[in-house]
Scaffold this motif. Sequence first.
Motif, PDB file in Angstrom:
ATOM      1  N   ASN A 140      53.011  43.264  37.480  1.00  0.00           N
ATOM      2  CA  ASN A 140      52.796  44.467  38.324  1.00  0.00           C
ATOM      3  C   ASN A 140      52.100  44.049  39.561  1.00  0.00           C
ATOM      4  N   ILE A 141      52.699  43.669  40.632  1.00  0.00           N
ATOM      5  CA  ILE A 141      51.932  43.593  41.863  1.00  0.00           C
ATOM      6  C   ILE A 141      52.070  45.002  42.678  1.00  0.00           C
ATOM      7  N   ARG A 142      50.717  45.321  43.210  1.00  0.00           N
ATOM      8  CA  ARG A 142      50.803  46.729  44.011  1.00  0.00           C
ATOM      9  C   ARG A 142      50.067  46.003  45.437  1.00  0.00           C
ATOM     10  N   ILE A 143      50.729  46.845  46.343  1.00  0.00           N
ATOM     11  CA  ILE A 143      50.406  46.599  47.701  1.00  0.00           C
ATOM     12  C   ILE A 143      49.772  47.909  48.391  1.00  0.00           C
TER      13      ILE A 143
ATOM     14  N   THR B 197      37.657  53.780  58.553  1.00  0.00           N
ATOM     15  CA  THR B 197      37.434  54.664  59.705  1.00  0.00           C
ATOM     16  C   THR B 197      38.040  54.020  61.033  1.00  0.00           C
ATOM     17  N   LYS B 198      38.698  52.720  60.829  1.00  0.00           N
ATOM     18  CA  LYS B 198      39.137  52.247  62.322  1.00  0.00           C
ATOM     19  C   LYS B 198      39.979  51.145  61.841  1.00  0.00           C
ATOM     20  N   GLY B 199      41.300  50.660  62.330  1.00  0.00           N
ATOM     21  CA  GLY B 199      42.074  49.736  61.922  1.00  0.00           C
ATOM     22  C   GLY B 199      42.904  50.156  60.591  1.00  0.00           C
ATOM     23  N   VAL B 200      43.340  49.097  59.942  1.00  0.00           N
ATOM     24  CA  VAL B 200      44.208  49.092  58.654  1.00  0.00           C
ATOM     25  C   VAL B 200      43.801  48.350  58.037  1.00  0.00           C
ATOM     26  N   LYS B 201      43.629  48.719  56.527  1.00  0.00           N
ATOM     27  CA  LYS B 201      43.249  47.770  55.426  1.00  0.00           C
ATOM     28  C   LYS B 201      44.298  47.567  54.678  1.00  0.00           C
ATOM     29  N   TYR B 202      44.717  46.244  54.273  1.00  0.00           N
ATOM     30  CA  TYR B 202      45.930  45.980  53.462  1.00  0.00           C
ATOM     31  C   TYR B 202      45.250  45.365  52.306  1.00  0.00           C
ATOM     32  N   VAL B 203      45.573  45.609  51.065  1.00  0.00           N
ATOM     33  CA  VAL B 203      45.023  44.982  49.744  1.00  0.00           C
ATOM     34  C   VAL B 203      46.337  44.490  49.095  1.00  0.00           C
ATOM     35  N   LEU B 204      46.203  43.573  48.520  1.00  0.00           N
ATOM     36  CA  LEU B 204      47.026  43.253  47.276  1.00  0.00           C
ATOM     37  C   LEU B 204      46.479  43.281  46.025  1.00  0.00           C
ATOM     38  N   ARG B 205      47.133  43.702  45.002  1.00  0.00           N
ATOM     39  CA  ARG B 205      46.396  44.004  43.712  1.00  0.00           C
ATOM     40  C   ARG B 205      47.378  43.454  42.575  1.00  0.00           C
ATOM     41  N   SER B 206      46.657  42.647  41.481  1.00  0.00           N
ATOM     42  CA  SER B 206      47.054  42.434  40.412  1.00  0.00           C
ATOM     43  C   SER B 206      46.071  42.453  39.311  1.00  0.00           C
ATOM     44  N   ASP B 207      46.218  42.042  37.971  1.00  0.00           N
ATOM     45  CA  ASP B 207      45.029  41.779  37.275  1.00  0.00           C
ATOM     46  C   ASP B 207      45.252  40.562  36.384  1.00  0.00           C
ATOM     47  N   VAL B 208      44.143  39.965  35.911  1.00  0.00           N
ATOM     48  CA  VAL B 208      44.159  38.960  34.993  1.00  0.00           C
ATOM     49  C   VAL B 208      44.414  39.376  33.731  1.00  0.00           C
ATOM     50  N   VAL B 209      45.500  38.521  33.096  1.00  0.00           N
ATOM     51  CA  VAL B 209      45.930  38.961  31.613  1.00  0.00           C
ATOM     52  C   VAL B 209      45.198  37.867  30.689  1.00  0.00           C
ATOM     53  N   VAL B 210      44.673  38.296  29.559  1.00  0.00           N
ATOM     54  CA  VAL B 210      43.967  37.393  28.609  1.00  0.00           C
ATOM     55  C   VAL B 210      44.909  37.325  27.276  1.00  0.00           C
ATOM     56  N   ASN B 211      44.913  36.312  26.397  1.00  0.00           N
ATOM     57  CA  ASN B 211      45.393  36.004  25.268  1.00  0.00           C
ATOM     58  C   ASN B 211      44.884  35.312  24.478  1.00  0.00           C
TER      59      ASN B 211
ATOM     60  N   ASP C 107      57.080  41.633  39.907  1.00  0.00           N
ATOM     61  CA  ASP C 107      57.369  40.381  40.452  1.00  0.00           C
ATOM     62  C   ASP C 107      56.727  39.100  39.864  1.00  0.00           C
ATOM     63  N   PRO C 108      57.200  38.753  38.629  1.00  0.00           N
ATOM     64  CA  PRO C 108      56.630  37.846  38.025  1.00  0.00           C
ATOM     65  C   PRO C 108      56.355  36.482  38.469  1.00  0.00           C
ATOM     66  N   ALA C 109      57.436  35.998  39.504  1.00  0.00           N
ATOM     67  CA  ALA C 109      57.401  34.914  40.078  1.00  0.00           C
ATOM     68  C   ALA C 109      56.223  34.810  41.042  1.00  0.00           C
ATOM     69  N   PHE C 110      55.874  36.087  41.909  1.00  0.00           N
ATOM     70  CA  PHE C 110      54.907  36.051  42.614  1.00  0.00           C
ATOM     71  C   PHE C 110      53.599  36.225  41.965  1.00  0.00           C
ATOM     72  N   ALA C 111      53.516  36.632  41.011  1.00  0.00           N
ATOM     73  CA  ALA C 111      52.335  36.708  40.100  1.00  0.00           C
ATOM     74  C   ALA C 111      51.970  35.376  39.385  1.00  0.00           C
ATOM     75  N   ASP C 112      52.822  34.648  39.251  1.00  0.00           N
ATOM     76  CA  ASP C 112      52.781  33.224  38.727  1.00  0.00           C
ATOM     77  C   ASP C 112      52.286  32.349  39.853  1.00  0.00           C
ATOM     78  N   LEU C 113      52.788  32.662  41.146  1.00  0.00           N
ATOM     79  CA  LEU C 113      52.406  31.848  42.280  1.00  0.00           C
ATOM     80  C   LEU C 113      50.917  32.117  42.644  1.00  0.00           C
ATOM     81  N   LEU C 114      50.524  33.526  42.505  1.00  0.00           N
ATOM     82  CA  LEU C 114      49.072  33.901  42.953  1.00  0.00           C
ATOM     83  C   LEU C 114      48.219  33.102  42.071  1.00  0.00           C
ATOM     84  N   TRP C 115      48.629  32.926  40.687  1.00  0.00           N
ATOM     85  CA  TRP C 115      47.872  32.316  39.549  1.00  0.00           C
ATOM     86  C   TRP C 115      47.483  31.109  39.991  1.00  0.00           C
TER      87      TRP C 115
END
Length: 213
Positions: free
Chosen positions: A112-115, A199-213, A75-83
Amino acid sequence: MKQIKSKWPKLFPKSDLQVNELLQGQIYTIPDFFTVKECDNLIAHIEANIPLQKTSGIPKKGEALRSNDRVSVSDPAFADLLWCLGINTVSTSTQAIYKAALPDVPVGLNSNIRIYRYLPGQRFECHYDDTVRDERTNCWTEWTLLIYLTGEDEVSGGETVFYKTEKKKSSVVVAPSKGTALLHRHGASCLLHEGKEVTKGVKYVLRSDVVVN
Ligand SMILES: O=C(O)CCC(=O)C(=O)O
Ligand SMILES: [Fe+2]
Protein backbone atom coordinates in the motif's frame (compact mmCIF):
# COMPACT_ATOMS: atom_id res chain seq x y z
CA MET A 1 -7.35 1.45 -2.33
CA LYS A 2 -6.82 2.08 -6.03
CA GLN A 3 -5.13 -0.31 -8.42
CA ILE A 4 -3.27 1.98 -10.80
CA LYS A 5 -1.24 0.60 -13.68
CA SER A 6 1.53 3.13 -13.81
CA LYS A 7 5.08 3.02 -15.04
CA TRP A 8 7.17 4.79 -12.45
CA PRO A 9 10.24 6.76 -13.54
CA LYS A 10 13.59 4.99 -13.31
CA LEU A 11 15.07 4.88 -9.80
CA PHE A 12 18.55 3.62 -8.99
CA PRO A 13 19.91 1.78 -5.95
CA LYS A 14 22.37 3.74 -3.82
CA SER A 15 25.28 1.79 -2.43
CA ASP A 16 26.59 4.25 0.14
CA LEU A 17 23.46 5.27 2.05
CA GLN A 18 24.05 7.01 5.36
CA VAL A 19 21.68 6.44 8.29
CA ASN A 20 21.17 9.10 10.96
CA GLU A 21 19.75 8.02 14.29
CA LEU A 22 17.58 10.88 15.60
CA LEU A 23 16.10 8.88 18.46
CA GLN A 24 17.32 5.41 19.34
CA GLY A 25 14.98 2.65 18.26
CA GLN A 26 12.46 5.25 17.04
CA ILE A 27 13.48 7.72 14.32
CA TYR A 28 16.02 7.34 11.52
CA THR A 29 16.70 9.42 8.41
CA ILE A 30 18.45 8.35 5.21
CA PRO A 31 19.59 11.42 3.23
CA ASP A 32 19.76 11.23 -0.58
CA PHE A 33 17.65 8.08 -0.83
CA PHE A 34 16.42 9.65 -4.07
CA THR A 35 18.44 12.12 -6.14
CA VAL A 36 16.97 15.56 -6.95
CA LYS A 37 16.29 14.34 -10.50
CA GLU A 38 14.51 11.22 -9.25
CA CYS A 39 12.31 13.35 -6.98
CA ASP A 40 11.43 15.74 -9.81
CA ASN A 41 10.65 12.84 -12.16
CA LEU A 42 8.44 11.23 -9.52
CA ILE A 43 6.51 14.47 -8.95
CA ALA A 44 6.04 14.96 -12.69
CA HIS A 45 4.81 11.34 -12.97
CA ILE A 46 2.37 11.76 -10.08
CA GLU A 47 1.00 15.02 -11.43
CA ALA A 48 0.51 13.53 -14.92
CA ASN A 49 -0.85 10.09 -14.01
CA ILE A 50 -2.10 9.76 -10.45
CA PRO A 51 -5.04 11.95 -9.44
CA LEU A 52 -4.86 12.84 -5.75
CA GLN A 53 -8.02 13.35 -3.73
CA LYS A 54 -8.78 16.18 -1.38
CA THR A 55 -9.37 15.05 2.18
CA SER A 56 -12.66 16.26 3.55
CA GLY A 57 -11.15 18.28 6.40
CA ILE A 58 -13.57 16.61 8.81
CA PRO A 59 -11.81 13.68 10.50
CA LYS A 60 -13.63 10.38 11.09
CA LYS A 61 -14.24 9.52 14.74
CA GLY A 62 -10.90 8.80 16.43
CA GLU A 63 -8.86 10.03 13.47
CA ALA A 64 -6.58 13.05 13.29
CA LEU A 65 -7.43 15.98 11.08
CA ARG A 66 -5.52 15.95 7.85
CA SER A 67 -6.05 18.40 5.08
CA ASN A 68 -3.50 17.14 2.56
CA ASP A 69 -4.38 15.81 -0.89
CA ARG A 70 -3.66 12.11 -1.01
CA VAL A 71 -4.04 8.80 -2.78
CA SER A 72 -3.45 5.23 -1.71
CA VAL A 73 -2.44 2.72 -4.38
CA SER A 74 -1.74 -0.99 -4.22
CA ASP A 75 1.56 -1.50 -6.02
CA PRO A 76 3.58 -4.55 -4.87
CA ALA A 77 6.20 -4.12 -7.61
CA PHE A 78 6.91 -0.52 -6.60
CA ALA A 79 7.06 -1.53 -2.91
CA ASP A 80 9.61 -4.22 -3.79
CA LEU A 81 11.62 -1.73 -5.84
CA LEU A 82 11.77 0.81 -2.97
CA TRP A 83 12.83 -2.00 -0.62
CA CYS A 84 15.63 -3.09 -2.95
CA LEU A 85 16.84 0.49 -3.51
CA GLY A 86 18.28 0.39 0.00
CA ILE A 87 15.58 0.20 2.69
CA ASN A 88 16.48 -3.52 2.84
CA THR A 89 20.16 -2.93 3.68
CA VAL A 90 19.38 -0.05 6.05
CA SER A 91 16.82 -2.20 7.90
CA THR A 92 19.19 -5.11 8.29
CA SER A 93 22.41 -3.22 9.01
CA THR A 94 20.91 -0.85 11.60
CA GLN A 95 20.68 -3.05 14.69
CA ALA A 96 17.94 -1.03 16.42
CA ILE A 97 15.74 -1.32 13.33
CA TYR A 98 16.57 -4.96 12.71
CA LYS A 99 15.94 -6.03 16.30
CA ALA A 100 12.92 -3.85 17.13
CA ALA A 101 10.30 -6.57 16.61
CA LEU A 102 12.30 -9.72 17.36
CA PRO A 103 11.73 -12.58 16.80
CA ASP A 104 10.23 -10.94 13.71
CA VAL A 105 12.64 -9.08 11.42
CA PRO A 106 12.10 -6.65 8.52
CA VAL A 107 11.24 -8.49 5.31
CA GLY A 108 9.86 -5.90 2.90
CA LEU A 109 7.54 -2.95 2.36
CA ASN A 110 3.77 -2.71 2.53
CA SER A 111 2.36 -2.81 -1.00
CA ASN A 112 0.00 0.00 0.00
CA ILE A 113 1.81 3.08 -1.32
CA ARG A 114 0.44 6.44 -0.25
CA ILE A 115 1.19 9.74 -1.92
CA TYR A 116 0.59 13.01 -0.08
CA ARG A 117 0.63 16.55 -1.40
CA TYR A 118 0.42 19.43 1.08
CA LEU A 119 -0.35 22.88 -0.31
CA PRO A 120 0.11 26.02 1.81
CA GLY A 121 -2.28 25.85 4.76
CA GLN A 122 -2.45 22.03 4.72
CA ARG A 123 -1.27 19.80 7.57
CA PHE A 124 -1.69 16.45 9.31
CA GLU A 125 -2.51 16.92 12.98
CA CYS A 126 -1.14 14.89 15.91
CA HIS A 127 -1.75 11.16 15.70
CA TYR A 128 -0.25 7.70 16.08
CA ASP A 129 0.31 5.33 13.13
CA ASP A 130 -1.27 1.93 13.60
CA THR A 131 0.27 -1.35 12.62
CA VAL A 132 -1.61 -2.89 9.68
CA ARG A 133 -1.46 -6.16 7.80
CA ASP A 134 0.07 -6.01 4.34
CA GLU A 135 -2.67 -7.37 2.07
CA ARG A 136 -0.15 -9.20 -0.13
CA THR A 137 1.94 -11.02 2.48
CA ASN A 138 -0.37 -10.89 5.51
CA CYS A 139 2.63 -9.64 7.52
CA TRP A 140 2.27 -6.86 10.09
CA THR A 141 3.94 -3.48 9.68
CA GLU A 142 6.36 -2.14 12.31
CA TRP A 143 7.85 1.08 10.87
CA THR A 144 6.47 4.01 8.87
CA LEU A 145 8.50 4.96 5.80
CA LEU A 146 8.16 8.55 4.56
CA ILE A 147 10.17 9.82 1.61
CA TYR A 148 10.17 13.59 1.07
CA LEU A 149 10.10 14.52 -2.62
CA THR A 150 10.44 18.25 -1.93
CA GLY A 151 12.35 20.15 0.71
CA GLU A 152 14.94 22.79 1.48
CA ASP A 153 14.26 25.89 -0.60
CA GLU A 154 11.00 24.51 -2.10
CA VAL A 155 8.94 24.25 1.09
CA SER A 156 8.50 26.29 4.24
CA GLY A 157 6.91 24.59 7.23
CA GLY A 158 5.70 21.02 6.78
CA GLU A 159 8.08 19.60 9.38
CA THR A 160 7.32 16.14 10.72
CA VAL A 161 7.43 16.59 14.50
CA PHE A 162 7.67 13.71 16.99
CA TYR A 163 6.84 14.18 20.66
CA LYS A 164 8.69 12.12 23.24
CA THR A 165 5.75 12.37 25.65
CA GLU A 166 2.04 13.02 25.31
CA LYS A 167 2.57 16.36 27.09
CA LYS A 168 4.65 17.40 24.05
CA LYS A 169 7.42 18.91 26.19
CA SER A 170 10.28 17.47 24.16
CA SER A 171 10.27 16.91 20.43
CA VAL A 172 12.31 15.80 17.45
CA VAL A 173 11.73 17.98 14.39
CA VAL A 174 12.42 16.69 10.89
CA ALA A 175 12.24 19.35 8.18
CA PRO A 176 11.32 18.01 4.73
CA SER A 177 14.52 17.46 2.80
CA LYS A 178 14.36 16.52 -0.87
CA GLY A 179 15.06 12.80 -1.37
CA THR A 180 15.44 11.99 2.33
CA ALA A 181 13.75 8.85 3.62
CA LEU A 182 12.53 8.74 7.22
CA LEU A 183 11.77 5.59 9.19
CA HIS A 184 9.89 5.79 12.46
CA ARG A 185 8.56 3.09 14.72
CA HIS A 186 4.81 2.68 14.71
CA GLY A 187 2.07 0.50 16.20
CA ALA A 188 2.31 0.00 19.99
CA SER A 189 5.66 1.87 20.11
CA CYS A 190 4.62 4.82 17.95
CA LEU A 191 5.41 8.32 19.18
CA LEU A 192 2.76 11.02 18.93
CA HIS A 193 3.62 12.98 15.78
CA GLU A 194 2.28 15.46 13.27
CA GLY A 195 2.95 17.00 9.87
CA LYS A 196 3.10 20.75 10.52
CA GLU A 197 1.28 23.20 8.28
CA VAL A 198 3.01 24.04 5.04
CA THR A 199 3.36 27.82 4.82
CA LYS A 200 5.02 28.13 1.40
CA GLY A 201 5.58 25.84 -1.57
CA VAL A 202 4.34 22.26 -1.93
CA LYS A 203 5.37 19.28 0.20
CA TYR A 204 5.21 15.90 -1.53
CA VAL A 205 5.67 12.68 0.41
CA LEU A 206 5.69 9.01 -0.52
CA ARG A 207 4.60 6.68 2.28
CA SER A 208 4.82 2.96 2.87
CA ASP A 209 5.65 0.80 5.91
CA VAL A 210 8.29 -1.78 6.75
CA VAL A 211 6.71 -5.19 7.28
CA VAL A 212 8.22 -7.81 9.58
CA ASN A 213 7.96 -11.59 9.76
O1 LIG B 1 3.61 14.24 6.24
C1 LIG B 1 4.15 14.11 7.32
O2 LIG B 1 5.12 14.79 7.68
C2 LIG B 1 3.62 13.09 8.30
C3 LIG B 1 2.83 11.99 7.66
C4 LIG B 1 2.29 11.02 8.68
O3 LIG B 1 2.38 11.21 9.85
C5 LIG B 1 1.64 9.76 8.22
O4 LIG B 1 1.62 9.45 7.04
O5 LIG B 1 1.12 9.04 9.08
FE1 LIG C 1 1.80 9.42 10.92
